[in-house]
Motif scaffolding. Structure first.
Motif, PDB file in Angstrom:
ATOM      1  N   ASN A  43       0.865  -1.181   0.000  1.00 43.73           N
ATOM      2  CA  ASN A  43       0.000   0.000   0.000  1.00 43.73           C
ATOM      3  C   ASN A  43       0.900   1.229   0.000  1.00 43.73           C
ATOM      4  OD1 ASN A  43      -1.632   2.204   0.493  1.00 43.73           O
ATOM      5  ND2 ASN A  43      -2.828   1.220   2.096  1.00 43.73           N
ATOM      6  N   CYS A  44       1.068   1.795  -1.160  1.00 39.39           N
ATOM      7  CA  CYS A  44       1.983   2.929  -1.323  1.00 39.39           C
ATOM      8  C   CYS A  44       1.268   4.274  -1.279  1.00 39.39           C
ATOM      9  CB  CYS A  44       2.739   2.776  -2.640  1.00 39.39           C
ATOM     10  SG  CYS A  44       3.764   1.300  -2.690  1.00 39.39           S
ATOM     11  N   ASP A  45       0.027   4.290  -0.823  1.00 37.53           N
ATOM     12  CA  ASP A  45      -0.737   5.526  -0.755  1.00 37.53           C
ATOM     13  C   ASP A  45      -0.903   5.944   0.701  1.00 37.53           C
ATOM     14  OD1 ASP A  45      -2.398   7.683  -1.009  1.00 37.53           O
ATOM     15  OD2 ASP A  45      -4.175   6.501  -1.523  1.00 37.53           O
ATOM     16  N   PRO A  46       0.019   6.734   1.233  1.00 32.93           N
ATOM     17  CA  PRO A  46      -0.084   7.120   2.638  1.00 32.93           C
ATOM     18  C   PRO A  46      -1.350   7.908   2.961  1.00 32.93           C
ATOM     19  CG  PRO A  46       1.714   8.301   1.570  1.00 32.93           C
ATOM     20  CD  PRO A  46       1.198   7.302   0.595  1.00 32.93           C
ATOM     21  N   CYS A  47      -1.992   8.458   1.965  1.00 31.47           N
ATOM     22  CA  CYS A  47      -3.230   9.202   2.222  1.00 31.47           C
ATOM     23  C   CYS A  47      -4.362   8.274   2.687  1.00 31.47           C
ATOM     24  CB  CYS A  47      -3.636   9.972   0.969  1.00 31.47           C
ATOM     25  SG  CYS A  47      -2.406  11.220   0.499  1.00 31.47           S
ATOM     26  N   SER A  48      -4.173   6.966   2.569  1.00 33.07           N
ATOM     27  CA  SER A  48      -5.162   5.993   3.031  1.00 33.07           C
ATOM     28  C   SER A  48      -4.765   5.352   4.356  1.00 33.07           C
ATOM     29  CB  SER A  48      -5.361   4.904   1.969  1.00 33.07           C
ATOM     30  OG  SER A  48      -4.203   4.096   1.862  1.00 33.07           O
ATOM     31  N   TRP A  49      -3.642   5.753   4.932  1.00 28.73           N
ATOM     32  CA  TRP A  49      -3.164   5.144   6.170  1.00 28.73           C
ATOM     33  C   TRP A  49      -3.788   5.818   7.386  1.00 28.73           C
ATOM     34  CZ3 TRP A  49       2.861   5.263   5.240  1.00 28.73           C
ATOM     35  CH2 TRP A  49       3.155   4.524   4.093  1.00 28.73           C
ATOM     36  N   ASP A  50      -3.783   5.082   8.515  1.00 25.74           N
ATOM     37  CA  ASP A  50      -4.294   5.625   9.770  1.00 25.74           C
ATOM     38  C   ASP A  50      -3.592   6.920  10.146  1.00 25.74           C
ATOM     39  OD1 ASP A  50      -6.093   3.599  10.202  1.00 25.74           O
ATOM     40  OD2 ASP A  50      -4.948   2.608  11.787  1.00 25.74           O
ATOM     41  N   ASN A  51      -4.376   7.872  10.617  1.00 26.32           N
ATOM     42  CA  ASN A  51      -3.896   9.115  11.226  1.00 26.32           C
ATOM     43  C   ASN A  51      -3.128  10.040  10.288  1.00 26.32           C
ATOM     44  OD1 ASN A  51      -4.984   8.351  13.777  1.00 26.32           O
ATOM     45  ND2 ASN A  51      -3.259   6.971  14.023  1.00 26.32           N
ATOM     46  N   ILE A  52      -3.418   9.926   9.000  1.00 30.03           N
ATOM     47  CA  ILE A  52      -2.820  10.817   8.011  1.00 30.03           C
ATOM     48  C   ILE A  52      -3.926  11.495   7.228  1.00 30.03           C
ATOM     49  CG2 ILE A  52      -1.502  10.912   5.853  1.00 30.03           C
ATOM     50  CD1 ILE A  52       0.300   8.750   6.942  1.00 30.03           C
ATOM     51  N   GLN A  53      -3.801  12.796   7.031  1.00 31.86           N
ATOM     52  CA  GLN A  53      -4.708  13.539   6.161  1.00 31.86           C
ATOM     53  C   GLN A  53      -3.894  14.176   5.056  1.00 31.86           C
ATOM     54  OE1 GLN A  53      -6.923  16.370   8.469  1.00 31.86           O
ATOM     55  NE2 GLN A  53      -7.743  14.829   9.836  1.00 31.86           N
ATOM     56  N   CYS A  54      -4.468  14.187   3.873  1.00 26.49           N
ATOM     57  CA  CYS A  54      -3.762  14.735   2.717  1.00 26.49           C
ATOM     58  C   CYS A  54      -4.586  15.801   2.015  1.00 26.49           C
ATOM     59  CB  CYS A  54      -3.464  13.620   1.705  1.00 26.49           C
ATOM     60  SG  CYS A  54      -2.304  12.391   2.303  1.00 26.49           S
ATOM     61  N   ILE A  55      -3.892  16.686   1.360  1.00 24.75           N
ATOM     62  CA  ILE A  55      -4.483  17.633   0.420  1.00 24.75           C
ATOM     63  C   ILE A  55      -3.657  17.532  -0.854  1.00 24.75           C
ATOM     64  CG2 ILE A  55      -4.860  20.066  -0.126  1.00 24.75           C
ATOM     65  CD1 ILE A  55      -5.460  20.582   2.786  1.00 24.75           C
ATOM     66  N   ASN A  56      -4.339  17.400  -1.968  1.00 23.78           N
ATOM     67  CA  ASN A  56      -3.661  17.258  -3.262  1.00 23.78           C
ATOM     68  C   ASN A  56      -2.622  16.139  -3.244  1.00 23.78           C
ATOM     69  OD1 ASN A  56      -5.171  19.378  -4.396  1.00 23.78           O
ATOM     70  ND2 ASN A  56      -3.727  20.868  -3.563  1.00 23.78           N
ATOM     71  N   ASP A  57      -2.994  15.021  -2.601  1.00 23.37           N
ATOM     72  CA  ASP A  57      -2.162  13.820  -2.538  1.00 23.37           C
ATOM     73  C   ASP A  57      -0.847  14.027  -1.799  1.00 23.37           C
ATOM     74  OD1 ASP A  57      -2.010  11.057  -3.046  1.00 23.37           O
ATOM     75  OD2 ASP A  57      -0.626  11.407  -4.704  1.00 23.37           O
ATOM     76  N   ARG A  58      -0.772  15.037  -0.938  1.00 24.46           N
ATOM     77  CA  ARG A  58       0.410  15.266  -0.102  1.00 24.46           C
ATOM     78  C   ARG A  58      -0.018  15.288   1.362  1.00 24.46           C
ATOM     79  NH1 ARG A  58       5.099  17.171  -2.394  1.00 24.46           N
ATOM     80  NH2 ARG A  58       5.920  16.282  -0.459  1.00 24.46           N
ATOM     81  N   VAL A  59       0.801  14.698   2.221  1.00 25.80           N
ATOM     82  CA  VAL A  59       0.499  14.644   3.647  1.00 25.80           C
ATOM     83  C   VAL A  59       0.555  16.054   4.219  1.00 25.80           C
ATOM     84  CG1 VAL A  59       1.275  13.780   5.883  1.00 25.80           C
ATOM     85  CG2 VAL A  59       1.399  12.303   3.853  1.00 25.80           C
ATOM     86  N   ASN A  60      -0.585  16.498   4.800  1.00 24.59           N
ATOM     87  CA  ASN A  60      -0.584  17.820   5.416  1.00 24.59           C
ATOM     88  C   ASN A  60      -0.863  17.762   6.922  1.00 24.59           C
ATOM     89  OD1 ASN A  60      -3.438  17.444   5.217  1.00 24.59           O
ATOM     90  ND2 ASN A  60      -3.695  19.652   5.278  1.00 24.59           N
ATOM     91  N   ARG A  61      -1.396  16.640   7.400  1.00 22.99           N
ATOM     92  CA  ARG A  61      -1.604  16.449   8.840  1.00 22.99           C
ATOM     93  C   ARG A  61      -1.214  15.022   9.197  1.00 22.99           C
ATOM     94  NH1 ARG A  61      -5.023  20.389  11.338  1.00 22.99           N
ATOM     95  NH2 ARG A  61      -5.734  21.857   9.764  1.00 22.99           N
ATOM     96  N   LEU A  62      -0.443  14.911  10.259  1.00 22.59           N
ATOM     97  CA  LEU A  62       0.018  13.612  10.715  1.00 22.59           C
ATOM     98  C   LEU A  62      -0.149  13.554  12.224  1.00 22.59           C
ATOM     99  CD1 LEU A  62       1.553  10.907  10.493  1.00 22.59           C
ATOM    100  CD2 LEU A  62       3.675  12.231  10.475  1.00 22.59           C
ATOM    101  N   SER A  63      -0.817  12.509  12.682  1.00 19.76           N
ATOM    102  CA  SER A  63      -0.990  12.281  14.115  1.00 19.76           C
ATOM    103  C   SER A  63      -0.436  10.908  14.445  1.00 19.76           C
ATOM    104  CB  SER A  63      -2.468  12.323  14.501  1.00 19.76           C
ATOM    105  OG  SER A  63      -3.026  13.579  14.200  1.00 19.76           O
ATOM    106  N   ILE A  64       0.413  10.857  15.429  1.00 19.98           N
ATOM    107  CA  ILE A  64       0.884   9.577  15.929  1.00 19.98           C
ATOM    108  C   ILE A  64       0.322   9.464  17.340  1.00 19.98           C
ATOM    109  CG2 ILE A  64       2.866   8.138  16.453  1.00 19.98           C
ATOM    110  CD1 ILE A  64       4.381   9.661  14.294  1.00 19.98           C
TER     111      ILE A  64
END
Length: 120
Positions: A43-64
């Protein structure tokens, strides 16, 4: 990380996220859906991973957010990250300067433990 996985996963934020996963004991996180599949190259799409939000296919919010996450947080490069949030983590060394996050506006630490050596 194997060259095979790197060749499969060419998302611009993938390598930085894998650095976090490796450095912060990602395999033991309670919530690592997508992250583990990313590590395996399935799964190479981090925008579909837990605790990640993306805008325009780029990670803009990350929560650990995980009591099992601990380690040395790496000095990562995420060009579009505006918010980085840590909940219930244990940091075992000094934090990076976060100088490779040019758009970072918000850095949140909630109920984190810092096990840092104090300089004499």
């Amino acid at each position: 990380m194997s060259a095979h996985v790197q060749a499969q996963c060419d998302h611009p934020d993938f390598d930085a996220l894998m650095e976090i996963y490796d450095a912060m004991d990602g395999p033991n996180w309670e919530s690592n859906e997508g992250w583990q599949a990313g590590k395996e190259g399935t799964n190479c799409d981090p925008c579909s991973w837990d605790n990640i939000q993306c805008i325009n296919d780029r990670v803009n919010r990350l929560s650990i957010i995980d009591e099992n996450a601990e380690g040395i947080f790496p000095n990562i490069v995420l060009d579009s990250l505006v918010q980085l949030r840590f909940d219930h983590l244990t940091f075992v060394d000094a934090l990076p300067e976060f100088d490779q996050l040019p758009k970072l506006e918000t850095l949140i630490f909630r109920d984190c433990d810092f096990q840092l050596a104090l300089e004499a």
